[in-house]
Design a protein around this motif. Structure first.
Motif, short mmCIF file in Angstrom:
data_model
loop_
_atom_site.label_atom_id
_atom_site.label_comp_id
_atom_site.label_asym_id
_atom_site.label_seq_id
_atom_site.Cartn_x
_atom_site.Cartn_y
_atom_site.Cartn_z
N LEU A 145 -46.18 -73.91 12.27
CA LEU A 145 -44.76 -73.76 11.97
C LEU A 145 -44.52 -73.52 10.49
O LEU A 145 -43.87 -72.55 10.11
CB LEU A 145 -43.99 -75.01 12.41
CG LEU A 145 -42.53 -75.08 11.95
CD1 LEU A 145 -41.72 -73.95 12.60
CD2 LEU A 145 -41.92 -76.44 12.27
N PHE A 146 -45.07 -74.36 9.63
CA PHE A 146 -44.76 -74.26 8.22
C PHE A 146 -45.25 -72.95 7.61
O PHE A 146 -44.73 -72.51 6.59
CB PHE A 146 -45.36 -75.45 7.45
CG PHE A 146 -44.58 -76.73 7.61
CD1 PHE A 146 -43.56 -76.83 8.55
CD2 PHE A 146 -44.86 -77.82 6.82
CE1 PHE A 146 -42.83 -78.01 8.70
CE2 PHE A 146 -44.13 -79.00 6.96
CZ PHE A 146 -43.13 -79.10 7.90
N ASN A 147 -46.24 -72.35 8.25
CA ASN A 147 -46.78 -71.11 7.70
C ASN A 147 -45.77 -69.96 7.76
O ASN A 147 -45.93 -68.96 7.07
CB ASN A 147 -48.06 -70.72 8.43
CG ASN A 147 -48.79 -69.59 7.75
OD1 ASN A 147 -48.73 -68.46 8.17
ND2 ASN A 147 -49.45 -69.91 6.65
N ILE A 148 -44.75 -70.08 8.59
CA ILE A 148 -43.75 -69.01 8.65
C ILE A 148 -42.83 -69.03 7.42
O ILE A 148 -42.21 -68.03 7.09
CB ILE A 148 -42.87 -69.08 9.92
CG1 ILE A 148 -41.94 -70.31 9.85
CG2 ILE A 148 -43.72 -69.10 11.17
CD1 ILE A 148 -40.90 -70.33 10.95
N PRO A 176 -52.38 -71.06 10.25
CA PRO A 176 -53.24 -69.94 9.84
C PRO A 176 -53.31 -69.82 8.32
O PRO A 176 -52.34 -70.13 7.63
CB PRO A 176 -52.54 -68.71 10.45
CG PRO A 176 -51.61 -69.25 11.47
CD PRO A 176 -51.20 -70.59 10.96
N THR A 177 -54.45 -69.39 7.82
CA THR A 177 -54.60 -69.09 6.40
C THR A 177 -55.31 -67.75 6.27
O THR A 177 -56.00 -67.30 7.19
CB THR A 177 -55.41 -70.16 5.65
OG1 THR A 177 -56.73 -70.24 6.22
CG2 THR A 177 -54.75 -71.52 5.73
N CYS A 178 -55.14 -67.12 5.13
CA CYS A 178 -55.77 -65.81 4.92
C CYS A 178 -56.12 -65.66 3.46
O CYS A 178 -55.28 -65.85 2.58
CB CYS A 178 -54.81 -64.69 5.34
SG CYS A 178 -55.54 -63.05 5.20
N SER A 200 -49.58 -65.30 5.28
CA SER A 200 -50.44 -66.49 5.31
C SER A 200 -50.92 -66.86 3.92
O SER A 200 -51.35 -66.01 3.14
CB SER A 200 -51.66 -66.23 6.21
OG SER A 200 -51.26 -66.01 7.54
N LEU A 201 -50.85 -68.15 3.61
CA LEU A 201 -51.35 -68.64 2.33
C LEU A 201 -52.87 -68.69 2.33
O LEU A 201 -53.50 -68.83 3.38
CB LEU A 201 -50.82 -70.05 2.08
CG LEU A 201 -49.31 -70.22 1.88
CD1 LEU A 201 -48.98 -71.70 1.81
CD2 LEU A 201 -48.84 -69.51 0.63
#
Length: 323
Positions: A145-148, A176-178, A200-201
């Motif tokens: 959720l927080f990634n949005i 997710p991270t990138c 994505s962070l």
């Protein structure tokens, strides 16, 4: 409301009314615990990218907060460890998702003799303005959720989680991270952001966002392959690799020399004595790996000894370490 947040509400409103199994790609098998049966509809509405349910976080009947309820699967799993009225508080901004969860809990009640719907208190609320008292939660969680959120909303959401947690309480997250730089079109695609697939962070930025709001201890518990964004299906000219990361941020006081961040490093002493003591609280028994935070790993490596081995980060940490 920002347009991407409105898009997100619409995406999950539709997913509440018509379950979308492929909406988000979970990377964890379903929990199998004695007496726990998860309704099929909850599994179909499991819109997360990992798991935030860890048994070692959930001792002594904790009060649990979960933001972004989905179909209720993780709330049911949390309730397994906190069998008390309103032991689990579920927050969501989408009315249809809250109603879908209530319906799913009634089905879970029929399948699980131990479970009562009153164990879960569902409330409408926003992650950036939680309807929860200060210092009242033992374990807070959110999944994919927080990634949005863009930077401003992410900071507010993390500050809110920090506010409601008790001292030494923990925030458990899966996102997710990138590490790759995304092109502008991909990063600004509102629907992909709503699905946690753009913006994505990196892991470093993700951890910094947590420590910036005051969390003194960070545990990276898992780092797993998640998705590929490819030019045939997404607005990108190259393959973009996205990972799922599971993290616990603990509301410990911030040490004077900076946060304790566990990325899966271990120290092993293999000298002539039966142990090594650095006189700073770290005792290494001979040939017994000790999980250490990155800060301690650096300090031990800086001693320049030829009888202490420091492993690389495994990005898997399961407790028992020293900082």
């Amino acid at each position: 409301m920002s347009s991407y947040l409105e898009t997100t509400k619409n995406v999950y409103r539709d997913a509440a009314l018509t379950p979308d199994v492929g909406l988000c790609c979970t990377t964890n098998p379903i929990w199998e615990l004695p007496g726990l049966k998860i309704p099929k509809i909850m599994q179909e509405m499991n819109y997360g990218c990992g798991s935030t349910v860890h048994a070692r976080d959930l001792t002594n009947n904790p009060r649990i907060l979960y933001v972004g309820v989905g179909g209720g699967m993780e709330l049911l799993q949390f309730a397994y460890f906190s069998r008390q009225k309103n032991g689990v508080v579920g927050i969501d901004v989408v009315d249809e998702m809250l109603e879908a969860s209530r319906k799913n809990f009634r089905e879970a009640e029929e399948m699980n003799p131990w479970f009562k719907s009153e164990f879960v208190d569902l409330k409408k609320g926003d992650a950036t303005d939680l309807p929860v008292e200060d210092n009242s939660i033992d374990v807070a969680a959110q999944n994919c959720l927080f990634n949005i959120f863009k930077t401003e909303e992410l900071t507010k959401a993390l500050q809110e989680m920090y506010r409601v947690l008790k001292p030494h309480g923990r925030l458990v997250m899966s996102d997710p991270t990138c590490e790759q730089e995304m092109n502008e079109e991909l990063r600004n695609d509102e629907r992909l952001r709503a699905l946690c697939l753009s913006g994505s962070l990196s892991i470093a930025d993700y951890v910094k966002a947590l420590t910036d709001v005051g969390f003194g201890t960070i545990e990276i518990r898992a780092r797993k392959p998640y998705r590929i964004l490819d030019p045939k299906n997404y607005p990108t000219e190259e393959l973009v690799y996205i990972e799922s990361i599971e993290v616990a941020a603990i509301k410990d006081p911030m040490p004077e020399d900076g946060p304790c961040i566990f990325t899966g490093k271990a120290a092993i002493y293999y000298g002539e004595d039966d142990h090594f003591d650095d006189k700073k609280g770290h005792v290494l028994l001979k040939n017994q790996p000790l999980a250490v935070c990155d800060k301690t790993a650096g300090a031990l490596a800086a001693l320049g000894r030829d009888d202490i081995f420091i492993s690389e980060s495994t990005y898997h940490y399961d407790g028992g370490g020293c900082c």
